[in-house]
Design a protein around this motif. Structure first.
Motif, PDB file in Angstrom:
ATOM      1  N   LEU A 189      34.447  22.199  76.361  1.00 58.27           N
ATOM      2  CA  LEU A 189      35.678  22.295  77.137  1.00 58.27           C
ATOM      3  C   LEU A 189      36.751  21.329  76.653  1.00 58.27           C
ATOM      4  O   LEU A 189      37.909  21.454  77.050  1.00 58.27           O
ATOM      5  N   ASP A 190      36.383  20.353  75.817  1.00 60.00           N
ATOM      6  CA  ASP A 190      37.302  19.297  75.388  1.00 60.00           C
ATOM      7  C   ASP A 190      37.705  19.542  73.932  1.00 60.00           C
ATOM      8  O   ASP A 190      36.840  19.797  73.078  1.00 60.00           O
ATOM      9  N   TYR A 191      38.993  19.411  73.655  1.00 57.86           N
ATOM     10  CA  TYR A 191      39.514  19.830  72.356  1.00 57.86           C
ATOM     11  C   TYR A 191      40.553  18.853  71.815  1.00 57.86           C
ATOM     12  O   TYR A 191      41.222  18.152  72.581  1.00 57.86           O
ATOM     13  N   PHE A 192      40.684  18.879  70.484  1.00 57.97           N
ATOM     14  CA  PHE A 192      41.876  18.389  69.814  1.00 57.97           C
ATOM     15  C   PHE A 192      42.590  19.608  69.250  1.00 57.97           C
ATOM     16  O   PHE A 192      41.978  20.441  68.555  1.00 57.97           O
ATOM     17  N   PHE A 193      43.883  19.745  69.534  1.00 62.62           N
ATOM     18  CA  PHE A 193      44.718  20.808  68.976  1.00 62.62           C
ATOM     19  C   PHE A 193      45.743  20.187  68.043  1.00 62.62           C
ATOM     20  O   PHE A 193      46.361  19.155  68.363  1.00 62.62           O
ATOM     21  N   PHE A 194      45.940  20.840  66.894  1.00 68.00           N
ATOM     22  CA  PHE A 194      46.784  20.265  65.845  1.00 68.00           C
ATOM     23  C   PHE A 194      47.522  21.404  65.146  1.00 68.00           C
ATOM     24  O   PHE A 194      46.980  22.510  65.019  1.00 68.00           O
ATOM     25  N   PRO A 195      48.766  21.200  64.675  1.00 69.23           N
ATOM     26  CA  PRO A 195      49.525  22.269  64.022  1.00 69.23           C
ATOM     27  C   PRO A 195      48.818  22.795  62.769  1.00 69.23           C
ATOM     28  O   PRO A 195      48.275  22.022  61.974  1.00 69.23           O
ATOM     29  N   GLU A 196      48.844  24.109  62.602  1.00 69.01           N
ATOM     30  CA  GLU A 196      48.203  24.747  61.454  1.00 69.01           C
ATOM     31  C   GLU A 196      48.718  24.181  60.137  1.00 69.01           C
ATOM     32  O   GLU A 196      47.947  23.889  59.224  1.00 69.01           O
ATOM     33  N   GLU A 197      50.026  23.999  60.015  1.00 72.99           N
ATOM     34  CA  GLU A 197      50.610  23.547  58.762  1.00 72.99           C
ATOM     35  C   GLU A 197      50.215  22.115  58.420  1.00 72.99           C
ATOM     36  O   GLU A 197      50.296  21.693  57.269  1.00 72.99           O
ATOM     37  N   CYS A 198      49.764  21.351  59.410  1.00 69.39           N
ATOM     38  CA  CYS A 198      49.418  19.942  59.189  1.00 69.39           C
ATOM     39  C   CYS A 198      47.911  19.702  59.141  1.00 69.39           C
ATOM     40  O   CYS A 198      47.471  18.545  59.085  1.00 69.39           O
ATOM     41  N   GLN A 240      51.622  27.263  67.291  1.00 75.25           N
ATOM     42  CA  GLN A 240      50.852  27.431  66.045  1.00 75.25           C
ATOM     43  C   GLN A 240      49.814  26.322  65.887  1.00 75.25           C
ATOM     44  O   GLN A 240      49.761  25.620  64.878  1.00 75.25           O
ATOM     45  N   LEU A 241      48.969  26.185  66.912  1.00 80.34           N
ATOM     46  CA  LEU A 241      47.978  25.117  66.944  1.00 80.34           C
ATOM     47  C   LEU A 241      46.602  25.629  66.545  1.00 80.34           C
ATOM     48  O   LEU A 241      46.279  26.806  66.699  1.00 80.34           O
ATOM     49  N   VAL A 242      45.772  24.711  66.080  1.00 78.50           N
ATOM     50  CA  VAL A 242      44.407  25.008  65.640  1.00 78.50           C
ATOM     51  C   VAL A 242      43.428  24.193  66.476  1.00 78.50           C
ATOM     52  O   VAL A 242      43.677  23.023  66.791  1.00 78.50           O
ATOM     53  N   ASP A 243      42.323  24.818  66.842  1.00 82.51           N
ATOM     54  CA  ASP A 243      41.190  24.111  67.451  1.00 82.51           C
ATOM     55  C   ASP A 243      40.506  23.344  66.315  1.00 82.51           C
ATOM     56  O   ASP A 243      39.756  23.915  65.525  1.00 82.51           O
ATOM     57  N   VAL A 244      40.769  22.043  66.230  1.00 80.38           N
ATOM     58  CA  VAL A 244      40.386  21.259  65.048  1.00 80.38           C
ATOM     59  C   VAL A 244      38.877  21.226  64.864  1.00 80.38           C
ATOM     60  O   VAL A 244      38.367  21.417  63.749  1.00 80.38           O
ATOM     61  N   TRP A 245      38.116  20.969  65.930  1.00 78.89           N
ATOM     62  CA  TRP A 245      36.665  20.861  65.775  1.00 78.89           C
ATOM     63  C   TRP A 245      36.071  22.174  65.274  1.00 78.89           C
ATOM     64  O   TRP A 245      35.214  22.176  64.384  1.00 78.89           O
TER      65      TRP A 245
END
Length: 903
Positions: free
Chosen positions: A201-210, A176-181
């Motif tokens: 091509l470079d990402y930060f992934f972060f949980p949707e709930e957070c 349940q991750l989000v592409d933050v940018w």
């Protein structure tokens, strides 16, 4: 609760053997750094070991051009727990504490030849993540080929990239991750890789709930060739933990008992429609283990550690929801607590999240199956993406889609019905004009797994409605947007139809104009830097007068969109200015208000008015000039007196203020009335004085004219305050009468049996009384008596409910010996069995655990103040426990003509 900020950076450095020091100069402001392609092989360790004087370093050693690393600045408050490194250099996983917050940090280099790395990593993180999960890295593919790469060269999307994209999307869904940018920059085009074809091509992934913790995310220029770093700023928020691990099982068993008792179902029975164990385990594993607060206090870790006990419970709940015998709102199953740091963020109980996650995945699979894989090169492309992921949603816009599945896909049809049950109801309209049988709007809350997929479904259906009549069209659904592909000759027509709503519901962006008569047309948005965002917004989203006129007229009789949107009906003044808002007086209440001109009748003698209870919602409706209907039913028309028109909302608000002041002055100068009231200052030692209002001599027009402007303003403000209190009391009385008439449950004014109270020997006044009560509460029968009595006390809202309960439970003389945690010389109220009883009683009055505890804490902290006022009264001094409770004897004998004052 502590709140701080941590800066993360992820960067493919393309080797540290060259220009190492220059590269680290770019990372001075970073606290934590994820590196990829470090190229550290056997014998090269000295290259990165030389940085240990400033950084804690965790890296892979591998004989290839791969390599990953995580660096934590030594000046940061850091505590190491453990780390895992991939033998092939693809990832580093670091478990640690940063500024007292638990983290699982992951740096990933997903090479184009890797096929199983992300699957292995996903399985590991699902079971082993602790604290907040932050993933950064180079994933060697774009998530949306239409906007995440430079399409000016129209480079074909290769099969390798499609396979990698599938792996990354599967990885995101599993956790349940989000592409933050992309979430923070919904329409920007900016790239991190600039060789050959510029791509992101470079990402930060972060949980949707957070996601509410994220402050900003940016792609910055590194001054180097090849890759650019991505920066993430995140709030480090620590929640207090009041519960102990041994209580979780008791809480869960108590909750399970209540739900099984209320639904009349048994955990031993299993419906043919039950969820599969595979779905339940997968959904539980996808949830993040952190200190996130929950309404029932039970964390994700308990569900993961006790999965065998959880499975039959989840199956039972789902079965009851599926059969329609379990109303999620009535049973408080979908209740939430809000984050104290972000009012839009809602935290749900874990059992709710599990079922919502399973349904969200099914709907997501359905949406993906509707998207075609390839689009002809000649088609023009338009991107539509939502501005917000939390809003009120009318389900009427997907009702056709629900009914369409009734025959073709009965299983999906049932899923839609369950989703409607799971979503929270929007606040009910406070008007008799709204049909009671009309369907309530639903809330899409930030933090609910269903919110993103339902918004994407709504967006897809909106795109279908736009282009459904066209000869050739395709709609592709991505994580954060939909891409509408149409013939070039239809582009202007579609843009004109959609542009009017762009500023209000979603962003729309023309990506590619296609090929027309063998000639390639203009391609927009090859590369956008962060600094270009403001210019792009101004250029892309501003509606011209022609666009407004050409917009939605062809579809005005079709279904409504899923959120508030504008209905343009703009009049023009003599000087050519558009008049968007009017200042009017509602004749039934004599209230001066601002109303959109499209709500007024042609003769300007009547006006539609929204039926919402919330003043904020009414204000939003006015500002957005929304359609004059709720649930498909038109609003009531009110008689008005028209004053003036304005071209902007701000000018209309100024006109409203001037009109009010003019009416008030006219009344003061032309009319005198006895019994004018004046606020008097009180000595600080008196508290809230009972001579809050004192009658003054009658005021004549002559005496009024001698009043200064400040005195008049003070007088008018005081009158407004009094009338506001009167209106609130009137509304409260109306609700009381309604509850006593139609409610079968104990109303807020119900009086518990005196016999029951006498039997319980309340309120408790001494420690001996309390000890006796605690002993009695060890039996289930006595607990039920307490809960029944206390839940019958009623009240409006959490504060009123808890106040009524606490006043009956404990005297102030005994309450002053307690605080919540037992700090200082006081005793802990939270440790009493009586507190559990109060929670259960409050829960029956729709007060969740967090609200209950918060109000108890407040009540205990104000005990000394209540005792002080009580002593003042006993000594004959002034004091009111509630400043709004004004004695009738203090009110003037002459009634004030409120209607003349225009309140």
């Amino acid at each position: 609760m502590a709140s701080q900020t941590i800066n993360f950076t992820t960067w493919n450095v393309n080797g540290l053997k060259r220009q190492r020091d220059q590269k680290f100069q770019k990372l001075q402001n970073a606290d934590v750094v994820f590196l990829q392609e470090t190229h550290i092989g056997v014998g090269d360790e000295h290259i990165i070991e030389g940085l240990k004087n400033k950084w804690h370093i965790f890296y892979t050693t591998y004989m290839s051009r791969k390599g990953s690393a995580i660096l934590v600045k030594k000046t940061l408050d850091f505590e190491y727990i453990s780390d895992e490194k991939d033998d092939c250099g693809a990832y580093v996983v670091l478990k640690c504490k940063v500024k007292s917050q638990l983290y699982t940090l992951v740096s990933v280099y997903n090479h184009g030849t890797d096929k199983k790395t992300l699957d292995k990593l996903s399985s590991y993180l699902q079971s082993m993540t602790t604290g907040l999960l932050v993933i950064g890295g180079d994933f060697n593919t774009v998530l949306n080929p239409f906007i995440d790469k430079d399409n000016s060269k129209r480079v074909t999307d290769t099969s390798i990239h499609r396979k990698l994209r599938f792996c990354v999307k599967k990885f995101l869904k599993s956790l349940q991750l989000v592409d933050v940018w992309r979430r923070k920059n919904p329409v920007n085009q900016n790239y991190t890789f600039n060789s050959q074809v510029a791509s992101r091509l470079d990402y930060f992934f972060f949980p949707e709930e957070c996601m509410w913790r994220v402050r900003s995310c940016q792609i910055r220029d590194s001054g180097m060739r090849d890759h650019r770093p991505v920066y993430l700023e995140m709030g480090n928020v620590l929640f207090q933990k009041d519960l102990h691990v041994q209580l979780f099982s008791q809480l869960f068993n108590h909750k399970k008992h209540i739900l099984t008792y209320e639904t009349g179902s048994s955990l031993g029975k299993e419906s043919p429609h039950a969820l599969s164990e595979v779905d339940i385990v997968s959904a539980v594993n996808s949830l993040q283990v952190s200190d996130t607060p929950r309404p029932d206090g039970i964390p994700v870790s308990f569900y993961k550690d006790n999965i065998q006990v959880i499975i039959p419970y989840i199956k039972m709940i789902y079965d009851r929801i599926h059969s329609g015998s379990f109303n999620c709102s009535e049973k408080h199953f979908n209740e939430t607590v809000k984050s104290p740091h972000d009012n839009s963020q809602h935290f749900f109980n874990v059992d709710y999240l599990v079922i919502a996650t399973i349904l969200a995945r099914r709907l997501d699979d359905y949406l993906e199956s509707q998207s075609k894989g390839r689009v002809p090169k000649d088609l023009a492309t338009v991107m539509i993406t939502p501005k917000t992921f939390c809003t009120e949603m009318r389900l009427s816009h997907i009702q056709d889609e629900i009914e369409k599945q009734k025959r073709s896909n009965p299983t999906l049809y049932q899923d839609f019905l369950i989703v409607k049950n799971l979503l929270r109801d929007a606040p009910e309209a406070d008007t008799e004009s709204v049909d009671d049988s009309s369907e309530r709007d639903k809330l899409l809350d930030q933090g609910c797994p269903l919110t993103p997929v339902l918004i994407m479904l709504a967006l897809k259906l909106f795109g279908s409605a736009l282009a459904g009549h066209l000869k050739q069209q395709d709609i592709l659904v991505f994580k954060e947007s939909v891409i509408l592909c149409i013939q070039p000759e239809d582009l202007e027509k579609v843009l004109a139809a959609v542009m009017e709503r762009a500023n209000e519901v979603f962003y729309v962006k023309e990506l590619y104009r296609g090929n027309f008569n063998g000639e390639q047309l203009k391609c927009i948005g090859n590369e956008f830097k962060d600094k270009d965002c403001a210019e792009m917004d101004a250029e892309t989203f501003v509606n011209t007068e022609e666009e407004s006129k050409a917009s939605w007229t062809s579809r005005e009789d079709e279904e409504d969109d899923f959120v508030i949107h504008k209905e343009e009906n703009i009049s023009v003044e003599g000087d050519g200015r558009h008049t968007m808002y009017a200042v009017v007086t509602l004749q039934d209440s004599d209230e001066v208000v601002v109303a959109p001109t499209n709500w007024l009748s042609l003769d300007k003698k009547q006006c539609y008015w929204p039926p919402f209870k919330s003043p904020d919602k009414c204000m939003e409706a006015v500002q957005n000039r929304i359609k004059t209907e709720t649930g498909g039913k038109p609003w009531e028309k009110l008689n008005i007196s028209f004053h003036r028109e304005h071209d902007t909302f701000e000018k209309a608000k100024e006109g409203q203020k001037e009109t009010k002041e003019q009416k008030e002055r006219s009344y003061l100068l032309a009319t005198g009335f006895p019994g004018i009231l004046k606020r008097q200052r009180l000595e600080s030692t008196q508290g809230m004085s009972n001579n809050y209002l004192q009658p003054l001599p009658a005021v004549t027009p002559a005496s009024t004219s001698r009043m200064t402007a400040d005195e008049k303003d003070e007088l008018l403000q005081m009158l407004r305050d009094i009338k506001s209190t009167v209106q609130e009391n009137r509304a409260m009385l109306k609700k009381l009468l309604k509850d006593n008439t139609v409610s079968e449950a104990p109303s807020s004014t119900s009086v518990p049996s005196k016999a029951i109270k006498a039997n319980l020997k309340l309120p408790l006044g001494t420690f001996e009384d309390l000890a006796m009560s605690e002993k009695e509460l060890s039996t289930a029968t006595t607990r039920k008596k307490y809960v029944k009595f206390l839940s019958g006390l009623g009240g409006f809202g959490p504060k009123d409910v808890i106040k009524n309960i606490m006043q009956q439970v404990i005297t102030d003389d005994l309450a002053k010996e307690f605080n919540w945690q037992g700090r200082g010389e006081k005793r802990p109220f939270s440790h009493l069995s009586l507190t559990d009883v109060i929670r259960d009683a409050a829960f029956k009055r729709s007060v969740n655990r967090a609200e209950c505890e918060n109000e108890i804490k407040k009540y205990l902290s104000y005990t000394a103040d209540r005792l002080g006022r009580k002593r003042l009264r006993e000594q004959g001094g002034p004091g009111l426990e509630n400043p709004n409770e004004i004695s009738p004897s203090l009110m003037p004998e002459t009634e004030i003509p409120w209607d003349i004052l225009g309140f």
